[in-house]
Write an enzyme that holds these catalytic residues in place. Sequence first.
Site, short mmCIF file in Angstrom:
data_model
loop_
_atom_site.label_atom_id
_atom_site.label_comp_id
_atom_site.label_asym_id
_atom_site.label_seq_id
_atom_site.Cartn_x
_atom_site.Cartn_y
_atom_site.Cartn_z
N TYR A 180 -1.42 -0.77 10.63
CA TYR A 180 -2.03 -1.22 9.43
C TYR A 180 -0.45 -1.08 8.57
O TYR A 180 -0.20 -1.94 8.02
CB TYR A 180 -3.23 -0.67 8.95
CG TYR A 180 -3.41 -1.11 7.29
CD1 TYR A 180 -3.17 0.02 6.37
CD2 TYR A 180 -3.54 -2.48 7.02
CE1 TYR A 180 -3.14 -0.13 5.16
CE2 TYR A 180 -3.57 -2.35 5.35
CZ TYR A 180 -3.44 -1.36 4.49
OH TYR A 180 -3.38 -1.57 3.14
N SER A 225 0.80 -1.18 -0.04
CA SER A 225 -0.12 0.05 0.02
C SER A 225 0.98 1.20 -0.04
O SER A 225 2.04 1.35 0.53
CB SER A 225 -0.66 0.11 1.25
OG SER A 225 -1.48 1.22 1.35
N LYS A 285 2.17 -3.63 6.57
CA LYS A 285 2.78 -3.65 5.32
C LYS A 285 4.15 -3.55 4.76
O LYS A 285 4.88 -4.15 4.24
CB LYS A 285 1.89 -2.67 4.38
CG LYS A 285 0.51 -2.91 4.42
CD LYS A 285 0.00 -4.16 3.47
CE LYS A 285 -1.35 -4.29 3.36
NZ LYS A 285 -1.59 -5.85 2.50
C1 WQD Z 1 -9.90 9.23 0.97
C2 WQD Z 1 -10.26 10.80 1.14
C3 WQD Z 1 -10.41 11.52 3.33
C4 WQD Z 1 -14.15 8.97 3.98
C5 WQD Z 1 -6.88 4.54 2.73
C6 WQD Z 1 -5.67 3.89 3.67
C7 WQD Z 1 -5.03 3.25 2.42
C8 WQD Z 1 -5.58 2.42 1.14
C9 WQD Z 1 -6.75 3.29 0.66
C10 WQD Z 1 -5.25 0.19 2.06
C11 WQD Z 1 -9.37 11.51 2.44
C12 WQD Z 1 -11.87 11.75 2.57
C13 WQD Z 1 -13.05 9.77 3.20
C14 WQD Z 1 -15.25 9.91 4.19
C15 WQD Z 1 -14.12 12.09 3.41
N1 WQD Z 1 -6.03 1.28 1.87
N2 WQD Z 1 -12.84 10.91 2.99
N3 WQD Z 1 -15.15 11.17 4.01
O1 WQD Z 1 -7.46 7.54 3.64
O2 WQD Z 1 -6.64 7.85 1.42
O3 WQD Z 1 -6.34 5.63 2.17
O4 WQD Z 1 -7.66 3.52 1.79
O5 WQD Z 1 -4.33 -0.03 1.40
O6 WQD Z 1 -4.03 2.49 3.15
O7 WQD Z 1 -5.21 4.70 4.24
O8 WQD Z 1 -8.68 6.57 1.73
O9 WQD Z 1 -11.17 6.64 1.08
O10 WQD Z 1 -10.37 6.79 3.53
O11 WQD Z 1 -10.11 8.53 2.08
O12 WQD Z 1 -13.92 13.03 3.19
O13 WQD Z 1 -16.53 9.49 4.79
O14 WQD Z 1 -11.63 10.95 1.29
O15 WQD Z 1 -10.23 12.63 4.13
O16 WQD Z 1 -9.29 12.76 1.92
P1 WQD Z 1 -7.43 7.19 2.34
P2 WQD Z 1 -10.24 7.41 2.28
#
Ligand code: WQD
Length: 338
Positions: free
Chosen positions: A149, A124, A153
Amino acid sequence: MKILLTGGAGYIGSHTAVELAEAGYDVIIADNFCNSSPVVPERLEKITGKSFPFYEIDVADKNALRRVFDENEIDAAIHFAGYKAVGESVKVPLSYYRNNIDTTLSLLEVMAEYGCKNLVFSSSATVYGERAKLPYREDMETGPCASPYGWTKLFIEQIITDHTKADLDFSAVILRYFNPVGAYESGLIGEDPKDIPNNLMPYISRVAVGNLPCLNVFGNDYPTPDGTGVRDYIHVCDLAKGHVAALEFAAKNSGTEIFNLGAGKGISVLEMISAYEKACGHEIPYKIAPRREGDIAEFYADAKKAFEILGWKTERDVSEMCRDSWNWQSKNPNGYEE
Ligand code: WQD
C-alpha cells in the site's frame, strides 16, 4: 469552479466534499463504492443543501472518466480513489498495484485529453518508511515502505512528479496524511470501514458502541512515554480544510509541491483510549496484546511547511476528535447500513 473527487464518497473524500461546497465550489463525485456507501451523496446534500452529482464508475475506466469530463467542465481533480488497507495490501499486492496505479494513470491521461491541469493527490505518511527520523519533513528521503500500500503511494508520487516535469502547465499538490480520525459535527458522515476495522479509532468506536467486545492494544513495550504506539492524529475536518487550501495553491502554481497534513505532535494509544472514555462517558474495555507486525513505535509530522505556505494548520484537539467520532458512531451504530 467544478472539482472532481475520485473516491469522493469515502471517508476523507466526503468530508472534503463538505468543505469544498462550503467554500463555494461545485463538487462532482466519481466512486465505485467498493469502500464507501451510495448513501453518502444524499447525506452530503442534507449537510450542505447543495447537490453532489455522482458517477458510479471505476476510475481506472478511461471511457467512463471521459463521460464525466464530457458532461462537466472539470477545473481540477482531487484523487482519493484507491485501496488503502495496509494489511490487505500485503496479502494481495498485485490488486493494490493494479488498482491504485491504474486509477491514477487513467485520471492523469483523461485530464490531459481535456486540458484539466490541477490535481491534489491523497498520499500518506507511510511513504517516509521505517528509517525516517522524527519529526517527518517533506524534504526527507522516502522509503523503504512497510507495505505494498505504502509503495503504491510512493510510486504515484513519482508518476505525478514526472508528469509535471513533462507538462509544465500542470500543477499538482501531494498531501501526506498522518492519522485521520473524527467526523463532521452533524454525525451524518463518518468513518465506516468494511468488516473489522484495522485502524485504532474506528475500532475503539465500535467497542464504545458495543459492536465489538474489547480493544487489543498492540504492545505496551515500545520506547514511548507509556509504552504504547504514538501517532499524529488529525481531525478529518482539519484534513479536509487542508485540501481546500491545497486546491487554491495548485490553481496559482505549477509543478509538484508536497505537504504534510498532521498536527505535529504524537498521542499514544492509552491517551486516545482515555480521551475517548471522557467523550463517550463510559469505559473502553481493552487488553494488552502482542505488537502488530509492521508497526513502528511512533511517528508524527513536522507541520511547519503547510502553515508557512498554505496558511493551514490543525484547529481541533484530541477531545474534539473523540467527541465527533463518538457522535458519528453512536448515531450510526452500523455505519451507513440502515
Ligand atoms: C495506530 C496505533 C497501533 C489498532 C495506518 C496506515 C497509514 C494510514 C493511517 C492510510 C498503532 C495501535 C491500532 C488496534 C492498536 N492510513 N492499534 N489496536 O498503523 O499508524 O497507520 O492508518 O494512509 O498508512 O499505516 O494507524 O490506527 O492502525 O494504528 O493498539 O486495534 O494504534 O499499534 O500504534 P497506523 P492505526
